[in-house]
Design an enzyme around this catalytic site. Structure first.
Site, PDB file in Angstrom:
ATOM      1  CG  HIS A 262      -9.852   4.506   3.334  1.00 55.72           C
ATOM      2  ND1 HIS A 262      -8.707   5.245   3.636  1.00 55.72           N
ATOM      3  CD2 HIS A 262     -10.532   4.878   4.623  1.00 55.72           C
ATOM      4  CE1 HIS A 262      -8.741   6.109   4.527  1.00 55.72           C
ATOM      5  NE2 HIS A 262      -9.835   5.894   5.225  1.00 55.72           N
TER       6      HIS A 262
ATOM      7  CG  HIS B 227      -1.904   1.160   1.083  1.00 57.01           C
ATOM      8  ND1 HIS B 227      -3.206   1.309   1.593  1.00 57.01           N
ATOM      9  CD2 HIS B 227      -1.656   2.296   1.273  1.00 57.01           C
ATOM     10  CE1 HIS B 227      -3.955   2.150   1.623  1.00 57.01           C
ATOM     11  NE2 HIS B 227      -3.013   3.079   1.411  1.00 57.01           N
TER      12      HIS B 227
ATOM     13  CG  HIS C 201      -0.170  15.418   1.971  1.00 57.89           C
ATOM     14  ND1 HIS C 201      -0.944  15.641   1.173  1.00 57.89           N
ATOM     15  CD2 HIS C 201      -0.659  14.221   2.988  1.00 57.89           C
ATOM     16  CE1 HIS C 201      -2.027  14.725   1.189  1.00 57.89           C
ATOM     17  NE2 HIS C 201      -1.660  13.906   2.149  1.00 57.89           N
TER      18      HIS C 201
ATOM     19  CG  ASP D 142      -1.846   4.732   3.824  1.00 59.70           C
ATOM     20  OD1 ASP D 142      -1.702   5.269   2.766  1.00 59.70           O
ATOM     21  OD2 ASP D 142      -2.430   5.330   4.943  1.00 59.70           O
TER      22      ASP D 142
ATOM     23  CE  LYS E  76      -7.845   2.110  -0.207  1.00 60.74           C
ATOM     24  NZ  LYS E  76      -6.637   2.929  -0.200  1.00 60.74           N
TER      25      LYS E  76
ATOM     26  CB  ALA F  84      -4.903  12.459   6.400  1.00 58.75           C
TER      27      ALA F  84
ATOM     28  CG  HIS G 200      -4.699   2.121   5.850  1.00 58.43           C
ATOM     29  ND1 HIS G 200      -6.185   2.338   6.187  1.00 58.43           N
ATOM     30  CD2 HIS G 200      -4.742   2.999   4.712  1.00 58.43           C
ATOM     31  CE1 HIS G 200      -6.931   2.788   5.311  1.00 58.43           C
ATOM     32  NE2 HIS G 200      -5.941   3.177   4.343  1.00 58.43           N
TER      33      HIS G 200
ATOM     34  CG  HIS H 218      -1.054   6.992  -1.211  1.00 54.03           C
ATOM     35  ND1 HIS H 218      -2.307   7.069  -1.622  1.00 54.03           N
ATOM     36  CD2 HIS H 218      -1.277   6.473   0.095  1.00 54.03           C
ATOM     37  CE1 HIS H 218      -3.345   6.526  -0.858  1.00 54.03           C
ATOM     38  NE2 HIS H 218      -2.692   6.008   0.085  1.00 54.03           N
ATOM     39  CG  LEU H 219       4.334   5.407  -5.720  1.00 55.09           C
ATOM     40  CD1 LEU H 219       5.115   4.537  -6.799  1.00 55.09           C
ATOM     41  CD2 LEU H 219       5.812   5.731  -4.706  1.00 55.09           C
ATOM     42  NE  ARG H 220       0.419  12.032  -2.177  1.00 56.34           N
ATOM     43  CZ  ARG H 220      -0.597  11.748  -1.453  1.00 56.34           C
ATOM     44  NH1 ARG H 220      -1.523  10.947  -1.891  1.00 56.34           N
ATOM     45  NH2 ARG H 220      -0.656  11.957  -0.131  1.00 56.34           N
TER      46      ARG H 220
HETATM   47 ZN   LIG Z   1      -3.523   5.111   1.589  1.00 56.82          ZN
END
Ligand SMILES: [Zn+2]
Length: 349
Positions: A137, A13, A251, A247, A100, A263, A175, A15-17
Site C-alpha cells: 500500500h 486485491h 463498509h 480493492d 502485504k 475509505a 491500487h 477485502h472480504l472482511r
Molecule cells: Zn485494499
C-alpha cells in the site's frame, strides 16, 4: 466491437472482511472471479499461517454454491509479529501467497502497520528467497504531505530505496492511483501493479465537485483526470505489469455516511462491467482479457482459467440492485450500477 469473450477473470486485491459482512459479500467475488488475493487487514490482522488457513476456511464456508471457480489466496499482514520460520512454512505449504505492507495509519485497519519498509528487510529476504511477492500500500502518512501527493512521496521515499537495496524482491504496487505510480512501475522491472475499477473510471471531480461522494472515497484517494488518463493508458496498453485488483472494500452505509467516511469502494458486484466500459470507451476491448486475466496469471505464476466470460454491450432489461444488506441489518452501496446496466455478462463454464 461491443461484445467480447475473455478468460474468466482474477482479482488480485480484495477485502472480504469477516463475520456477517463476509457472508454478505463473498458471493459477489466468487461468482465473478477465480483467484482472489484476500487482504489480511481484518481485526486482528492475519499474521500467521494458522490464522491465514482459518480465515481461508471461513471464506470457503461462506461461499455460495453458485461460485464458478473461486480460489481465495491468502496474504499475511506485514508486522513484527510474523515469525519468519512460520512464514517460510506457510509459503512452502501453499497457504501463504504474499505479504502485504501497510504504512501505519494509511487506511482501514492499518494501525498495526509499519513506519519503514527497510525495517522489514529480514522478512523480505524470505520473500525474495521464495519468489513470493511483497504487496505494498504505497501511501505516505506524513500529515505534512498533501493527500493527493502521498503515493508519489511513498514511492520515492520508501519503495525506491527498497527496490535499490533488494532488486531480487518481487513487488506489487497495489491500487496504483497516479501517473507517478504508473511511471514508477514502468521503470522498476521487479514491480507489477494492480489497478482498481474506480480509479480507472472516476477522477477527483467525480468525488468532490457535485456534492461530496462518500461512496467514492477510498485510499489512496481517487486523483486527478491526468492521473486517471495515465492509469487508463497503462491498463489498456497490454503492458503485462498491470493487472486488475478491484480493492473491493465494503463498509456499512452507517460508517460511509457518518461524520468521518470510511475509505473503501464496494465494487465486487459490478467492477468488471465498469472496467469493460472504460476499455470500450477507449477502443481497447481487445486488451481486456490481458488486464483482467493473463497479465495477473503471469505475474503470480498460475495457470490460465478454463472458464470464459462473455460481456455484451447491451442494456440489462431489469433494475439492478444498488445496495446489499447484511444479516445484522447493515447495508452497503454497490459501485458501478450505471455501467452495469449497459452490459450483459454470461459465464461459459
Ligand atoms: Zn485494499
Amino acid at each position: 466491437m461491443s461484445s467480447i469473450t475473455i478468460p474468466f477473470p482474477d482479482d488480485w486485491h480484495v477485502h472480504l472482511r469477516d463475520g456477517d459482512m463476509l457472508d454478505a459479500v463473498v458471493g459477489y467475488t466468487a461468482r465473478r472471479f477465480r483467484y482472489s488475493m484476500v487482504m489480511p487487514n481484518v481485526v486482528p490482522p492475519i499474521t500467521s499461517t494458522a490464522e491465514a488457513e482459518k480465515y481461508r476456511d471461513r471464506i470457503l464456508a461462506s461461499t455460495p454454491d453458485d461460485a464458478v471457480d473461486f480460489r481465495p489466496v491468502m496474504a499475511l499482514y506485514c508486522s513484527p509479529d510474523i515469525d519468519l520460520a512460520d512464514l517460510r512454512a506457510g509459503i512452502d505449504s501453499g497457504v501463504v501467497a504474499a505479504v502485504k505492507y501497510y504504512p501505519a495509519g494509511a487506511t482501514t485497519n492499518s494501525e498495526s502497520g509499519g513506519t519503514s519498509l527497510l525495517a522489514f528487510r529480514d522478512l523480505f529476504e524470505v520473500l525474495a528467497d521464495t519468489d513470493t511477492r511483497l504487496l505494498v500500500h504505497a501511501e505516505a502518512t506524513d500529515p505534512a504531505i498533501d493527500i493527493f501527493d502521498r503515493e508519489a512521496a511513498f514511492l520515492e521515499d520508501q519503495l525506491a530505496p527498497l527496490c535499490e537495496a533488494m532488486p531480487e524482491l518481487l513487488v506489487t504496487v497495489e491500487h496504483v492511483s497516479t501517473r507517478a505510480g504508473v511511471d514508477f512501475v514502468a521503470t522498476h522491472p521487479q514491480c507489477a501493479a494492480t489497478v482498481t475499477p474506480h480509479h480507472l473510471a472516476r477522477e477527483r471531480s467525480d468525488l468532490l465537485a457535485d456534492g461530496m461522494r462518500p461512496d467514492l472515497y477510498c485510499k489512496p484517494v481517487i486523483n486527478s483526470s491526468d492521473d486517471q488518463a495515465a492509469l487508463i493508458d497503462a491498463a489498456t496498453s497490454g503492458d503485462p505489469a498491470f493487472m486488475l485488483g478491484t480493492d473491493s472494500a465494503p463498509h456499512p452505509t452507517t460508517a460511509k455516511y457518518g461524520p468521518k467516511a470510511k475509505a473503501g469502494v464496494f465494487n465486487a458486484a459490478y467492477g468488471l462491467e465498469v472496467v469493460a466500459d472504460v476499455f470500450r470507451n477507449h477502443g481497447a476491448l481487445d486488451q481486456l482479457g490481458a488486464f483482467v486475466s493473463s497479465n495477473g496469471c503471469a505475474v503470480y505464476g498460475v495457470d490460465a482459467p478454463e472458464a470464459t466470460l462473455e460481456l455484451s454491450h447491451e442494456p440489462v432489461d431489469r433494475d439492478l440492485a444498488t445496495d446489499l444488506s447484511t444479516s445484522s441489518g447493515d447495508s452497503v452501496v454497490l459501485f458501478g450500477t450505471e455501467e452495469a446496466s449497459q452490459w450483459t455478462v454470461t459465464v461459459h463454464n
